[in-house]
Enzyme design. Structure first.
Site, PDB file in Angstrom:
ATOM      1  N   ARG A 229       0.808  -1.221   0.000  1.00 46.89           N
ATOM      2  CA  ARG A 229       0.000   0.000   0.000  1.00 46.89           C
ATOM      3  C   ARG A 229       0.848   1.281   0.000  1.00 46.89           C
ATOM      4  O   ARG A 229       0.630   2.193  -0.816  1.00 46.89           O
ATOM      5  CB  ARG A 229      -0.914   0.040   1.247  1.00 46.89           C
ATOM      6  CG  ARG A 229      -2.147  -0.796   1.151  1.00 46.89           C
ATOM      7  CD  ARG A 229      -2.500  -1.362   2.515  1.00 46.89           C
ATOM      8  NE  ARG A 229      -1.551  -2.429   2.789  1.00 46.89           N
ATOM      9  CZ  ARG A 229      -1.770  -3.696   2.444  1.00 46.89           C
ATOM     10  NH1 ARG A 229      -2.918  -4.035   1.943  1.00 46.89           N
ATOM     11  NH2 ARG A 229      -0.854  -4.613   2.638  1.00 46.89           N
ATOM     12  N   THR A 230       1.777   1.366   0.948  1.00 49.39           N
ATOM     13  CA  THR A 230       2.523   2.621   1.120  1.00 49.39           C
ATOM     14  C   THR A 230       3.399   2.897  -0.102  1.00 49.39           C
ATOM     15  O   THR A 230       3.428   4.014  -0.624  1.00 49.39           O
ATOM     16  CB  THR A 230       3.373   2.550   2.399  1.00 49.39           C
ATOM     17  OG1 THR A 230       2.550   2.042   3.455  1.00 49.39           O
ATOM     18  CG2 THR A 230       3.919   3.894   2.784  1.00 49.39           C
TER      19      THR A 230
ATOM     20  N   LYS B   4      26.061  -4.941  -0.524  1.00 51.71           N
ATOM     21  CA  LYS B   4      27.533  -5.066  -0.497  1.00 51.71           C
ATOM     22  C   LYS B   4      28.105  -4.460   0.776  1.00 51.71           C
ATOM     23  O   LYS B   4      29.310  -4.302   0.906  1.00 51.71           O
ATOM     24  CB  LYS B   4      28.140  -4.341  -1.702  1.00 51.71           C
ATOM     25  CG  LYS B   4      27.727  -4.891  -3.046  1.00 51.71           C
ATOM     26  CD  LYS B   4      28.364  -4.040  -4.153  1.00 51.71           C
ATOM     27  CE  LYS B   4      27.719  -4.302  -5.493  1.00 51.71           C
ATOM     28  NZ  LYS B   4      27.999  -3.211  -6.454  1.00 51.71           N
TER      29      LYS B   4
ATOM     30  N   ARG C 201      11.181   3.884   4.038  1.00 53.72           N
ATOM     31  CA  ARG C 201      10.705   2.903   5.025  1.00 53.72           C
ATOM     32  C   ARG C 201      11.905   2.100   5.484  1.00 53.72           C
ATOM     33  O   ARG C 201      12.737   1.683   4.660  1.00 53.72           O
ATOM     34  CB  ARG C 201       9.655   1.966   4.417  1.00 53.72           C
ATOM     35  CG  ARG C 201       9.336   0.782   5.343  1.00 53.72           C
ATOM     36  CD  ARG C 201       8.155  -0.020   4.906  1.00 53.72           C
ATOM     37  NE  ARG C 201       6.916   0.708   5.156  1.00 53.72           N
ATOM     38  CZ  ARG C 201       5.699   0.156   5.069  1.00 53.72           C
ATOM     39  NH1 ARG C 201       5.591  -1.121   4.729  1.00 53.72           N
ATOM     40  NH2 ARG C 201       4.621   0.858   5.314  1.00 53.72           N
TER      41      ARG C 201
ATOM     42  N   HIS D 289       4.442   5.850  11.710  1.00 53.38           N
ATOM     43  CA  HIS D 289       3.990   5.677  10.320  1.00 53.38           C
ATOM     44  C   HIS D 289       3.015   6.830  10.082  1.00 53.38           C
ATOM     45  O   HIS D 289       1.797   6.646  10.045  1.00 53.38           O
ATOM     46  CB  HIS D 289       3.319   4.310  10.183  1.00 53.38           C
ATOM     47  CG  HIS D 289       3.074   3.863   8.771  1.00 53.38           C
ATOM     48  ND1 HIS D 289       3.253   4.674   7.679  1.00 53.38           N
ATOM     49  CD2 HIS D 289       2.637   2.666   8.278  1.00 53.38           C
ATOM     50  CE1 HIS D 289       2.953   3.989   6.572  1.00 53.38           C
ATOM     51  NE2 HIS D 289       2.575   2.774   6.921  1.00 53.38           N
TER      52      HIS D 289
END
Ligand code: CP
Length: 312
Positions: free
Chosen positions: A54-55, A82, A104, A132
């Site tokens: 969704r986000t 890496k 995120r 959030h």
């Protein structure tokens, strides 16, 4: 504001301004031509170090509908693999002059740290158990449109509160707007510092849901339980899963919310989740695009100081 890192530093007026603008974007998004040039010429980079449907999708759509050049970093294929650090990755991208960075990250505080190192606006798309903010804002817009107001409502937040950034941002936002909040869930899934939020706490769904206007369900966040106690799904559903019988204790016109992704038959009955007379879960998704458009628009305006019309 320079960034959108959390609800913590937003005032009620700023929240209302953002939701009012998001309402305009809901209208725009329902038109055949959804395009605007509010972010034309600006570059938006999405960095998701943790899974999202969704986000991620709504931030990407939001940027594209506003005319930004949107780049999605495939973090699994990046030089993070890496051994490059979060900060080095962010500073590398910063050197390419992005205007908006959507991040995120699984660790609480990582997005705030990153925001200190870059020149562009940073939007927190969820950091660990911390915040959030756009989820809480889209939940607020959904509630305001369904109930006609965003104050003096009785709102129950149910389930795994302890591991939920959604719960934390919602507690902050709904508290700032002077709602009465109840938390319902097993004591093992309640945060230890819950006293500071000034909420009522219940471990029984029927008692906690009595007369509430809004029922917000949460997912069991097993990925954040760090080997701690994980309840059996069957037992959990029996005691805390929302079904029609438990919902009957809430107000007759109470709405049912879930931020998604949901586990049907664990925290919510699938039939109830799909019941468009009670569930606003799909509206939450729709509001998500509009709220993210509004958030990026306002951040871009505050940087350029040249407000432009949304709807022409
Ligand atoms: N509600 C939410 O953040 O969903 P995603 O993890 O799919 O983005």
């Amino acid at each position: 504001a320079k960034h959108l890192l959390g609800i913590e530093h937003l005032g009620p007026d700023e929240i209302t301004t953002l939701l009012d603008l998001a309402d305009q974007y809901v209208t725009l998004n329902r038109q055949p031509n959804k395009h605007s040039d509010v972010l034309a010429g600006l570059t938006q980079i999405n960095m998701f170090f943790e899974n999202s449907t969704r986000t991620q999708a709504s931030f990407e759509l939001a940027g594209k509908r506003l005319g930004a050049d949107v780049m999605n970093m495939a973090m699994q294929a990046s030089s993070v693999k890496k051994g490059e650090t979060l900060i080095d990755t962010a500073m590398t991208l910063n050197a390419m002059h992005p205007d908006l960075l959507v991040v995120r990250h699984p660790h609480s505080g990582a997005v705030n740290l990153l925001a200190e190192k870059v020149n562009c606006a940073v939007l927190n798309a969820g950091d660990g158990k911390h915040e959030h903010p756009t989820q809480a804002l889209l939940d607020a817009l959904t509630i305001r449109r369904a109930k006609g107001r965003l104050h003096r409502l009785n709102i129950a937040i149910c389930g795994d509160i302890a591991h939920s950034r959604v719960a934390r941002s919602n507690l902050l936002l709904l508290g700032k707007m002077e709602n009465r909040i109840r938390l319902i869930g097993p004591s093992t899934l309640m945060p230890s510092q819950i006293g500071e939020f000034g909420v009522e706490v219940y471990d029984d769904m029927r008692q906690g849901l009595q007369g509430v206007d809004v029922v917000m369900m949460l997912r069991l966040q097993k990925e954040r339980m760090d080997g701690g106690f994980i309840p059996s799904e069957r037992e959990y559903y029996h005691r805390y899963g929302l079904d029609a019988a438990k919902l009957s204790y809430a107000a007759a016109d109470a709405i049912v919310m879930h931020p998604g992704p949901m586990n049907r038959g664990v925290e919510i009955d699938g039939t109830l989740a799909d019941d468009i007379n009670r569930s606003v879960i799909q509206e939450q998704v729709e509001m998500g695009v509009a709220v993210r458009m509004a958030a990026m628009d306002l951040l871009a305006r505050s940087r350029t100081a040249t407000p432009r019309e949304v709807l022409t």
